[in-house]
Design a protein around this motif. Structure first.
Motif, PDB file in Angstrom:
ATOM      1  N   PHE A  28       0.820  -1.203   0.000  1.00  0.00           N
ATOM      2  CA  PHE A  28       0.000   0.000   0.000  1.00  0.00           C
ATOM      3  C   PHE A  28       0.852   1.249   0.000  1.00  0.00           C
ATOM      4  CE2 PHE A  28      -3.197  -2.952   1.608  1.00  0.00           C
ATOM      5  CZ  PHE A  28      -4.261  -2.600   0.780  1.00  0.00           C
ATOM      6  N   TYR A  29       0.621   2.099  -0.957  1.00  0.00           N
ATOM      7  CA  TYR A  29       1.225   3.412  -0.976  1.00  0.00           C
ATOM      8  C   TYR A  29       0.344   4.273  -1.873  1.00  0.00           C
ATOM      9  CZ  TYR A  29       5.049   6.543   0.048  1.00  0.00           C
ATOM     10  OH  TYR A  29       5.810   7.572   0.551  1.00  0.00           O
ATOM     11  N   PRO A  30       0.143   5.539  -1.515  1.00  0.00           N
ATOM     12  CA  PRO A  30      -0.834   6.343  -2.274  1.00  0.00           C
ATOM     13  C   PRO A  30      -0.501   6.526  -3.754  1.00  0.00           C
ATOM     14  CG  PRO A  30      -0.245   7.433  -0.221  1.00  0.00           C
ATOM     15  CD  PRO A  30       0.668   6.269  -0.359  1.00  0.00           C
ATOM     16  N   SER A  37       4.731  11.098  -5.290  1.00  0.00           N
ATOM     17  CA  SER A  37       4.149  11.775  -4.130  1.00  0.00           C
ATOM     18  C   SER A  37       4.899  13.068  -3.900  1.00  0.00           C
ATOM     19  CB  SER A  37       4.290  10.899  -2.886  1.00  0.00           C
ATOM     20  OG  SER A  37       3.724   9.640  -3.105  1.00  0.00           O
ATOM     21  N   SER A  65      -0.493  15.165   1.422  1.00  0.00           N
ATOM     22  CA  SER A  65       0.478  14.938   0.356  1.00  0.00           C
ATOM     23  C   SER A  65      -0.250  15.016  -0.980  1.00  0.00           C
ATOM     24  CB  SER A  65       1.121  13.552   0.493  1.00  0.00           C
ATOM     25  OG  SER A  65       1.987  13.523   1.598  1.00  0.00           O
ATOM     26  N   GLY A  66       0.447  15.545  -1.994  1.00  0.00           N
ATOM     27  CA  GLY A  66      -0.121  15.615  -3.340  1.00  0.00           C
ATOM     28  C   GLY A  66       0.338  14.421  -4.167  1.00  0.00           C
ATOM     29  N   ILE A  67      -0.584  13.869  -4.953  1.00  0.00           N
ATOM     30  CA  ILE A  67      -0.250  12.694  -5.758  1.00  0.00           C
ATOM     31  C   ILE A  67      -0.438  13.010  -7.243  1.00  0.00           C
ATOM     32  CG2 ILE A  67      -0.746  10.262  -6.210  1.00  0.00           C
ATOM     33  CD1 ILE A  67       0.210  10.695  -3.372  1.00  0.00           C
ATOM     34  N   ARG A  77      -4.462  -4.014   5.304  1.00  0.00           N
ATOM     35  CA  ARG A  77      -5.041  -2.790   5.880  1.00  0.00           C
ATOM     36  C   ARG A  77      -6.503  -3.009   6.290  1.00  0.00           C
ATOM     37  NH1 ARG A  77      -0.362  -2.302   5.407  1.00  0.00           N
ATOM     38  NH2 ARG A  77       0.832  -0.454   4.828  1.00  0.00           N
ATOM     39  N   LEU A  86      -3.445  17.913  -8.394  1.00  0.00           N
ATOM     40  CA  LEU A  86      -2.973  16.740  -7.647  1.00  0.00           C
ATOM     41  C   LEU A  86      -4.103  16.142  -6.816  1.00  0.00           C
ATOM     42  CD1 LEU A  86       0.261  18.466  -6.342  1.00  0.00           C
ATOM     43  CD2 LEU A  86       0.215  16.627  -8.032  1.00  0.00           C
ATOM     44  N   PHE A  87      -4.067  14.825  -6.642  1.00  0.00           N
ATOM     45  CA  PHE A  87      -4.937  14.188  -5.657  1.00  0.00           C
ATOM     46  C   PHE A  87      -4.315  14.428  -4.287  1.00  0.00           C
ATOM     47  CE2 PHE A  87      -5.602  11.673  -9.503  1.00  0.00           C
ATOM     48  CZ  PHE A  87      -6.982  11.561  -9.553  1.00  0.00           C
ATOM     49  N   LEU A  88      -5.111  14.804  -3.314  1.00  0.00           N
ATOM     50  CA  LEU A  88      -4.556  15.000  -1.975  1.00  0.00           C
ATOM     51  C   LEU A  88      -4.905  13.806  -1.093  1.00  0.00           C
ATOM     52  CD1 LEU A  88      -5.079  18.778  -1.128  1.00  0.00           C
ATOM     53  CD2 LEU A  88      -3.204  17.637  -2.329  1.00  0.00           C
ATOM     54  N   VAL A  89      -3.908  13.349  -0.349  1.00  0.00           N
ATOM     55  CA  VAL A  89      -4.108  12.217   0.564  1.00  0.00           C
ATOM     56  C   VAL A  89      -3.480  12.574   1.906  1.00  0.00           C
ATOM     57  CG1 VAL A  89      -4.032  10.528  -1.316  1.00  0.00           C
ATOM     58  CG2 VAL A  89      -1.928  11.116  -0.099  1.00  0.00           C
ATOM     59  N   PRO A  90      -3.878  11.872   2.958  1.00  0.00           N
ATOM     60  CA  PRO A  90      -3.231  12.125   4.250  1.00  0.00           C
ATOM     61  C   PRO A  90      -1.722  12.007   4.105  1.00  0.00           C
ATOM     62  CG  PRO A  90      -5.100  10.655   4.543  1.00  0.00           C
ATOM     63  CD  PRO A  90      -4.926  10.852   3.060  1.00  0.00           C
ATOM     64  N   LYS A  91      -1.012  12.873   4.799  1.00  0.00           N
ATOM     65  CA  LYS A  91       0.439  12.980   4.626  1.00  0.00           C
ATOM     66  C   LYS A  91       1.142  11.628   4.781  1.00  0.00           C
ATOM     67  CE  LYS A  91       4.005  16.236   5.005  1.00  0.00           C
ATOM     68  NZ  LYS A  91       3.904  17.501   4.322  1.00  0.00           N
TER      69      LYS A  91
END
Lengths: 484, 95
Positions: A82-84, A131, A140-142, B16, B87-92
């Motif tokens: 798992f990693y964004p 990332s 974080s921006g992806i 997860r 950008l897609f934003l996700v938890p840091k």
């Protein structure tokens, strides 16, 4: 104690396909974020991968170039983590049945150490996205433009015994993939990335020491420095009674140190299994042989040919053949100028200097091979001297134009007219009573050296355009006449 | 092969999945019964049988290397909880 260093490399090569490995989205570099990430790349429900034939063809080309067995049947598997920046939650890769089986390349370091480095295998896989950890309100921006870009991961055996050998191996792989045209080779943009597995063992010991993995090193210089730093750390650690822990470490070029990437050591468990969305890839001999037919001349073969055909030294031939655009450029200059040695000196000398200073790739050189070839022709036929040629080259670089145009416009043509040179020589001699007296007083065998002064004056008077050979002859004749 | 409580916790972590401590034993039993079926299959003599990579008796079709996808960012990001500057934003996440 004497230590032996053991190094194996995993090199990720981004393939120069137009589209992703499993989707028809573009792979062009530098696009706006997420404008080249389609539904397949984003892993939206219901999407399915379709394999890019060009990625397969390029992987086979690589395999043939490193003398490897080609997997006529290869299978994609899922590597789960798992990693964004990995939207599917798994990377599609190959494990048990890769496209490229065992092969090898021969390397040589600057110090002349030769070694055969075995390649364990090379497999096809997809790249992840990026990332960005700058502050987006604590998020974080992806950017998933890179997600799904085809990679070949080349896994070597632990056959290298110094950081220099590791760098030489990486350079050789770079030369091969750029010559094949399957990768643009731009390390700064991440087109080729390198992980180094490093361990040390007492010299003579068979058993391997515990290794660490140095991640994502993106220049040849950093490969050497990162390995040297890590080797020193491991040796210090062991000699102080400690133990090397198997872990992933990151090289920090600014501090020139490696540091552990994961605070708590957790065995990775990727739970590989064959990807049910992709069928086994089956290719036959005719497919492989058709690709073999299209292979260009490879760097080693080209180096050998440069040595035999152009009588270049092994070093010069090695440098010129290592990068295909440079090798092509060089051969064009040779063709144009008819002088392989002079062409080598200029391509590796003046041209390389200007390219370095301006951080320019030879593909984008403002001076074309035709222009440089034309310049060398004018050196050879004595229209200009080597020094004046450097001046012409500088103008060529900044303003363009052919050698003949520049020589004409700047009035740089070498003066070979004896009458004109004689006139200048007479003037110089007439205005240098002191030096003429010294010349006359000198022993005849010392006079040769004293001509330098007069030579300098003549060159000054002609702006360097007088033919040096002609000037020397006339000077000597006239000065010696005064001595009688 | 048999899984204990820590195996079940580890598998849940890798996937997860958040599970109730009270359910761990029953998950363990279910997983173990699957594994015993695997054990049964492992006992079969498969000498000379090629490993099966896919249940379909077919080979992978290949796609020409042509761009077929255009920029659909606006539509695709309309379902994302948070975006900024494309950008897609996700938890840091910092490794």
């Amino acid at each position: 104690m004497e230590w032996e260093v053991v190094i194996g490399l995993e090199i990720h090569v981004q393939l120069a396909t137009k589209t992703k490995i499993f989707s028809g989205a573009s792979t062009a570099f530098g696009a706006e974020p997420n404008t080249q990430a389609c539904a397949v790349d984003l892993a939206l429900p219901g999407t399915l991968p379709v394999f890019n034939e060009n990625a397969l063809r390029m992987a086979v080309m690589f395999g043939l170039a490193v003398n490897a067995e080609i997997g006529k049947r290869s299978v994609f598997e899922r590597k789960n983590y798992f990693y964004p920046d990995l939207p599917k939650g798994y990377q599609t890769t190959q494990l048990a049945e890769p496209i490229v089986g065992p092969g090898f390349v021969d390397i040589e370091t600057d110090e002349g150490v030769q070694r055969r480095v075995r390649i364990h295998h090379a497999h096809l896989e997809e790249d992840a996205g990026k990332s960005l950890h700058e502050d987006f309100h604590g998020m974080s921006g992806i950017d998933l433009n890179r997600a799904g870009t085809p990679l070949v991961e080349i896994v070597s055996e632990p056959d290298m015994r110094s950081s220099k050998e590791a760098a030489a191996y990486a350079r050789k792989i770079h030369a091969i993939v750029t010559t094949l045209g399957i990768c643009d080779g731009n390390m700064a943009e991440g087109s080729m990335r390198c992980d180094c597995n490093v361990s040390v063992r007492p010299k003579g010991q068979e058993e391997l020491g515990t290794r660490t993995e140095l991640k994502n090193i993106n220049s040849f210089r950093f490969i050497e420095r990162a390995i040297d730093t890590e080797v020193a750390r491991q040796i210090d650690l062991i000699e102080d009674g400690g133990k090397v822990v198997q872990e992933t470490r990151l090289y920090d070029p600014d501090k020139n140190e490696t540091r552990s990437m994961r605070s708590k050591e957790e065995a990775n468990d990727y739970r590989y299994f064959p990807c049910p969305d992709l069928l086994p890839v089956i290719i036959d001999d005719s497919y492989i042989e058709a690709i073999r037919e299209t292979l260009p001349e490879l760097p080693d073969a080209r180096r050998d040919r440069f040595m035999s055909e152009y009588s270049l030294s092994e070093y010069d031939a090695g440098v010129l053949s290592a990068y295909r655009p440079q090798a092509d450029y060089y051969e064009q200059v040779v063709k144009q100028s008819g002088d392989a040695k002079l062409a080598a000196n200029w391509v590796m000398g003046e041209l390389a200097k200007f390219l370095n200073q301006n951080d320019t790739d030879i593909k984008d050189s403002p001076v074309s091979a035709e222009q440089l070839g034309g310049l060398l022709v004018r050196i050879k036929d004595n229209t200009i001297s080597g020094n004046i040629a450097k001046k012409v080259f500088e103008i060529m670089w900044s303003k363009g134009g052919s050698a003949d145009e520049i020589i004409e416009a700047e009035g740089l043509k070498q003066v070979t007219d004896t009458g004109a040179i004689e006139k200048i020589v007479d003037e110089v001699i007439a205005n240098a009573d002191k030096q003429v007296e010294q010349y006359k007083a000198a022993e005849p065998d010392k006079r040769g050296k004293m001509i330098g002064f007069f030579m300098g004056q003549v060159m000054k008077a002609t702006g360097g355009k007088a033919n040096p050979g002609a000037v020397t002859g006339i000077l000597k004749q006239k000065l010696d006449a005064l001595c009688d | 092969m048999s899984l204990d409580r820590s195996d079940v916790e580890q598998i849940a972590h890798l996937a997860r999945l958040q599970i109730d401590a009270a359910d761990i034993d029953s998950y363990g039993q279910s997983l173990n019964s699957i594994l015993s079926l695997v054990d049964q299959m492992q006992a079969t003599n498969t000498e000379g049988v090629e490993p099966l990579a896919h249940p379909l008796d077919a080979v992978q079709r290949l796609r020409a290397d042509e761009v077929t996808e255009s920029n659909q960012r606006e539509v695709l990001q309309s379902v994302a909880p948070a975006t900024e500057e494309g950008l897609f934003l996700v938890p840091k996440v910092i490794e």
